[in-house]
Design a protein around this motif. Sequence first.
Motif, PDB file in Angstrom:
ATOM      1  N   UNK A   1       0.827  -1.198   0.000  1.00 41.38           N
ATOM      2  CA  UNK A   1       0.000   0.000   0.000  1.00 41.38           C
ATOM      3  C   UNK A   1       0.871   1.261   0.000  1.00 41.38           C
ATOM      4  N   UNK A   2       1.920   1.252   0.806  1.00 43.69           N
ATOM      5  CA  UNK A   2       2.844   2.393   0.835  1.00 43.69           C
ATOM      6  C   UNK A   2       3.588   2.545  -0.486  1.00 43.69           C
ATOM      7  N   UNK A   3       4.005   1.426  -1.055  1.00 46.50           N
ATOM      8  CA  UNK A   3       4.692   1.447  -2.349  1.00 46.50           C
ATOM      9  C   UNK A   3       3.789   2.045  -3.425  1.00 46.50           C
ATOM     10  N   UNK A   4       2.525   1.652  -3.433  1.00 45.86           N
ATOM     11  CA  UNK A   4       1.588   2.167  -4.432  1.00 45.86           C
ATOM     12  C   UNK A   4       1.327   3.661  -4.226  1.00 45.86           C
ATOM     13  N   UNK A   5       1.257   4.090  -2.984  1.00 44.12           N
ATOM     14  CA  UNK A   5       1.097   5.523  -2.718  1.00 44.12           C
ATOM     15  C   UNK A   5       2.287   6.301  -3.269  1.00 44.12           C
ATOM     16  N   UNK A   6       3.478   5.765  -3.056  1.00 45.36           N
ATOM     17  CA  UNK A   6       4.694   6.436  -3.537  1.00 45.36           C
ATOM     18  C   UNK A   6       4.740   6.456  -5.068  1.00 45.36           C
TER      19      UNK A   6
END
Length: 145
Positions: A76-81
């Motif tokens: 989820x954090x990777x996709x936000x970035x």
Amino acid sequence: MQNYKNHIRYYPFHHFVITPLTLVYLIWTIVNVVKALGSGFGVNDQLYHLIGAIILFLLPLLARIYALKNQDRIIRLEMRQRYFELTGTSFREKERKLRLSQIIALRFAGDKELLPLIDRAIKEGMRSKEIKKSIENWQEDRRRV
């Protein structure tokens, strides 16, 4: 090259050694409990072993659940970035419209097809399997749990 057909990963020690062995031990212990109940001897000892076998069976499953939950947070954090790098805006508005399984599937899309695929997934309510099958430029990830 990773793609839809070969992207599923197994951790051999977990999937083919520890979990099957703990399952065999649990079944063996259940058989011994049933035998003890039938004979009336050693029931307490066998129930004690059954509790241990249940705990041993659940431990690798629990460890796997912890790892997968952590991986989901990282994805989820990777996709936000990635979304921010591609658009300069926050992913949170789109993220609210997607299920976690969709976000996980979308992470395999290359940068050029990610944004249109996000919009399509939201608009069409695509399932994760459909998303993965529609990816043309697969972004490999060989470090998944």
